[in-house]
Design an enzyme around this catalytic site. Sequence first.
Site, PDB file in Angstrom:
ATOM      1  N   LYS A  54       0.840  -1.203   0.000  1.00 22.15           N
ATOM      2  CA  LYS A  54       0.000   0.000   0.000  1.00 22.15           C
ATOM      3  C   LYS A  54       0.877   1.256   0.000  1.00 22.15           C
ATOM      4  O   LYS A  54       0.626   2.201  -0.747  1.00 22.15           O
ATOM      5  CB  LYS A  54      -0.933  -0.010   1.226  1.00 22.15           C
ATOM      6  CG  LYS A  54      -2.050  -1.043   1.113  1.00 22.15           C
ATOM      7  CD  LYS A  54      -2.844  -1.221   2.412  1.00 22.15           C
ATOM      8  CE  LYS A  54      -3.828  -2.373   2.262  1.00 22.15           C
ATOM      9  NZ  LYS A  54      -4.602  -2.678   3.477  1.00 22.15           N
ATOM     10  N   GLN A  98      -4.270  -1.273   9.734  1.00 20.26           N
ATOM     11  CA  GLN A  98      -4.281  -2.611   9.145  1.00 20.26           C
ATOM     12  C   GLN A  98      -4.888  -3.607  10.134  1.00 20.26           C
ATOM     13  O   GLN A  98      -4.508  -3.655  11.303  1.00 20.26           O
ATOM     14  CB  GLN A  98      -2.853  -3.022   8.750  1.00 20.26           C
ATOM     15  CG  GLN A  98      -2.764  -4.342   8.011  1.00 20.26           C
ATOM     16  CD  GLN A  98      -3.439  -4.318   6.626  1.00 20.26           C
ATOM     17  OE1 GLN A  98      -3.532  -3.280   5.987  1.00 20.26           O
ATOM     18  NE2 GLN A  98      -3.918  -5.465   6.185  1.00 20.26           N
ATOM     19  N   ASP A 121     -11.065   3.409   4.487  1.00 24.17           N
ATOM     20  CA  ASP A 121     -11.355   1.971   4.442  1.00 24.17           C
ATOM     21  C   ASP A 121     -12.869   1.716   4.459  1.00 24.17           C
ATOM     22  O   ASP A 121     -13.311   0.604   4.179  1.00 24.17           O
ATOM     23  CB  ASP A 121     -10.750   1.285   5.681  1.00 24.17           C
ATOM     24  CG  ASP A 121      -9.526   0.444   5.364  1.00 24.17           C
ATOM     25  OD1 ASP A 121      -9.438  -0.065   4.230  1.00 24.17           O
ATOM     26  OD2 ASP A 121      -8.675   0.289   6.256  1.00 24.17           O
TER      27      ASP A 121
END
Length: 300
Positions: A54, A98, A121
Amino acid sequence: MSAELIDGKALAAETRARVKAGVATLKAATGVTPGLGVVLVGDDPASRSYVTAKERALEEAGMRSVDVRLPEGTTQEELLAVIARLNADPQVHGILVQLPLPKGLDTDAVIRAIAPEKDVDGFTPVNVGKMLLGQTCFLPCTPHGILRLLEKAGTPTRGAHAVVVGRSDIVGRPIANLLTRKGPNGDATVTLCHSATQDLGRFTRQADILIVATGRPGTVTADMVKPGATVIDVGVNRVPDPTAQRGYRLRGDCDFEGVAKVAGKLTPVPGGVGPMTIAMLLENTLTAAQRAAEGASHVR
Ligand code: GUN
């Protein structure tokens, strides 16, 4: 093999090129460089490699990544303090924590702490609620990427029977919901299967679109697929293989060789859903930065 492969790598490259152009335009017009706070707690090897991918993609698109690496023993208070700092930082337009977090940390509380306008997200209760209501919001990256893959594959969702296997908050439940929405990329009839579903094959064999997200290799075999179906394999499993350079091989949740003989279209692993998840993260981060530059927050 008879199935046509759906090339997620190529679609992700197209998407990333578009985002990169958008970043350059935003910078030229406003001086704003989109920034993403990337938080990794602990040292799970798979999470570490996702996060590295990412960060590399952000840099390649001309964005800023604000990397926060925290040790395994990080406390809830320490992690919440990091989120508060990123929420308050005007150079940070998006925040990614994460998952999964190490045991002992309260994931729900951590996600709740992320400012909804920085929740690229799409995991916060505000964004999830807006998604359920069909309102403008950040869509979660993997489900959003799956919709783009279906579109690219030319698989219509309207009137199709989509069967989703796996009910995670990150993939299964949101994609099931998105496919039921009215309008483009929606209007499907959806069945959501999970670990308590009896005789899984009875459902999967009815699927025009089969989305498999269980995190278990071999969940779907050839006999469980309707001939000609579009199969989206979300799994990324490290299966030990002494002949492979790293000692493991990446496998999806489907038995690829068998399913490829029956399906009409199929995503490979790697090179299917994974690259699209990253591309959609970049797209959401650009959107967050554009909104911040406009001084508007559409997601409050
Ligand atoms: N872990 C697995 N998939 C994801 C994702 O899309 N976002 C985050 N933050 N963590 C993940």
